[in-house]
Enzyme design. Structure first.
Site, short mmCIF file in Angstrom:
data_model
loop_
_atom_site.label_atom_id
_atom_site.label_comp_id
_atom_site.label_asym_id
_atom_site.label_seq_id
_atom_site.Cartn_x
_atom_site.Cartn_y
_atom_site.Cartn_z
N TYR A 142 14.99 64.17 22.47
CA TYR A 142 14.05 63.24 23.09
C TYR A 142 14.12 63.29 24.61
CZ TYR A 142 13.48 61.16 18.44
OH TYR A 142 13.22 60.95 17.11
N LYS A 193 23.06 69.42 11.49
CA LYS A 193 22.51 70.53 10.71
C LYS A 193 23.19 71.81 11.19
CE LYS A 193 19.01 70.89 8.45
NZ LYS A 193 18.92 71.18 6.99
N ASP A 226 19.90 66.49 6.10
CA ASP A 226 18.97 66.39 4.96
C ASP A 226 19.70 65.83 3.74
OD1 ASP A 226 20.43 68.74 5.06
OD2 ASP A 226 18.88 69.97 4.10
N ASP A 250 17.51 58.43 14.45
CA ASP A 250 16.23 57.72 14.42
C ASP A 250 15.72 57.65 12.98
OD1 ASP A 250 13.87 56.59 15.15
OD2 ASP A 250 13.10 58.29 16.29
N ASP A 254 16.20 54.30 10.07
CA ASP A 254 15.02 53.65 9.46
C ASP A 254 15.09 53.73 7.94
OD1 ASP A 254 13.99 52.88 11.82
OD2 ASP A 254 12.06 53.89 11.60
#
Ligand code: NAD
Length: 368
Positions: A142, A193, A226, A250, A254
């Protein structure tokens, strides 16, 4: 207990309504316990833009460094949709987080027994759930450079961001996660990852090294992001503390939030380095936004805001006693079937924002 200096930034929409409930609570605790505090309330977001033409005045930002902790409501709303992007209410919050260098975002996902039916998952899977996601908040893709959208020689275009982490950026957020794990079940999952990303390989290497030197007593597991998303909906109770980068944090926070049922129940904390007053720079805020659709109607659920204050007591002031008392009071109010509209179920008692705030204080009254 020495007097704690707290900056209140209620913001817009339901922000001031839910902040009022915390102010009542602080007043009550100061009467009944050793909690001693002073507050100042300042404008932020749309409210600040309307008065000063900016969502965060320079003097409010400079001043923010001098408080022991900051309590933030919410900002934004359709009223400011037409405002230039850098002056939008949300830009005030982003600037505050960035300038204070609040790099560790703590997002607990706790399922209160009385609300386990409100989760989209089978209640057995979430009953008793209590996990904490630590998301790196100030680096990663970001913020990474280069980023942009550009034209290619063949006339087509491409868009790109850069996922980049330095060793100190990974180490400092991991230390926060170690600290939390030690205070909880001593179990930490580090999520990346590393199977497909260089930055993931680096993340895993740094976390592993830091664990060897500073976190040996903590049980550390590495997990691909994942798989973590899948495990969060398959068996969320296997987790205690999760530490991860900005992007994965992020998404995963959520996802974990939905396990608990309602946005109106979720607190958060953003932590940085220590201030000159010895307190870690810290901003506490509900996860929800300014909810303009229900603002001013007495419909807002104040629990996320109240639990954000409870996190402040625990993490900034080391006041576990009052923090636990507040969490138990919330638990009991829900057990007594009191609800705001967002968590209303058949046969329960619907209360306004103010009345739910008062019922939490009534519960505290029985135990202090
Ligand atoms: P939102 O969180 O404000 O609302 C989403 C939905 O949840 C709405 O239906 C709302 O009524 C409900 N809701 C949220 N909090 C609630 C509460 N405490 N009690 C009961 N119901 C609640 O998200 P949105 O509608 O996408 O955004 C509204 C504004 O808030 C936008 O301007 C957005 O940019 C801003 N926003 C601010 C923050 C922040 O200040 N940290 C975070 C998210 C969104």
């Amino acid at each position: 207990m020495s007097e704690k200096k707290i900056l209140l930034l209620p913001g817009d929409g339901i922000g001031p309504e839910v902040m009022n409930q915390v102010e009542k609570l602080m007043n009550f605790l100061a009467d009944r316990s050793s909690f001693s505090y002073s507050t100042e309330t300042k404008l932020v977001g749309g409210a600040s833009y309307d008065k000063h033409g900016t969502p965060l005045q320079d003097e409010v930002l400079t001043d923010a460094f001098n408080y022991d902790a900051i309590l933030f409501g919410a900002v934004g709303g359709p009223k400011w949709d037409g405002v230039e992007r850098t002056l939008r209410p949300e830009a005030g919050l982003l600037r505050l987080r960035k300038e204070l260098d609040l790099y560790a975002n703590l997002r607990p996902a706790v399922v209160f027994d009385a609300l386990s039916e409100a989760s989209t998952l089978n209640s057995e899977l979430v009953l008793g759930l209590d996990l904490m996601i630590v998301r790196e908040l100030t680096a990663g893709c970001y913020f990474g450079q280069p980023r942009g959208i550009e034209e290619l020689p063949d006339g087509t275009r491409r868009g790109f961001d850069t996922e980049v982490y330095t060793q100190p950026e990974i180490e400092r957020v991991t230390r926060v996660a170690f600290e939390l794990a030690r205070k909880r079940k001593n179990l930490l999952h580090s999520v990346e990852k590393s199977n497909v990303m260089e930055s993931g390989i680096f993340w895993r290497e740094i976390v592993t090294k830091l664990h060897e030197s500073e976190g040996k007593n903590i049980s550390l597991e590495h997990m691909y992001a994942d798989n973590c998303a899948m495990q969060l909906v398959r068996n969320p109770k296997q987790f205690d503390v999760i530490v991860t980068n900005n992007l994965f944090g992020d998404l995963l926070s959520d996802c974990a939030a939905m396990l608990t049922g309602s946005l109106g129940m979720l607190p958060s904390a953003s932590l940085g380095e220590n201030n000159s007053n010895g307190f870690r720079r810290a901003l506490y805020e509900p996860v929800h936004g300014s909810a303009p659709d229900i603002a001013g109607k007495g419909l807002a659920n104040p629990i996320a805001m109240i639990l954000s204050f409870s996190m402040m007591l625990r993490y900034s002031f080391g006041d576990k006693k009052n923090s636990s008392l507040i969490e138990n009071a919330v638990q009991n109010v829900l057990k007594n079937d009191f609800r705001t509209k967002d968590i209303m179920q058949n046969g329960k008692v619907l209360l306004s924002t103010d009345d739910l705030g008062d019922s939490i204080i009534d519960e505290l009254d029985k135990h202090t």
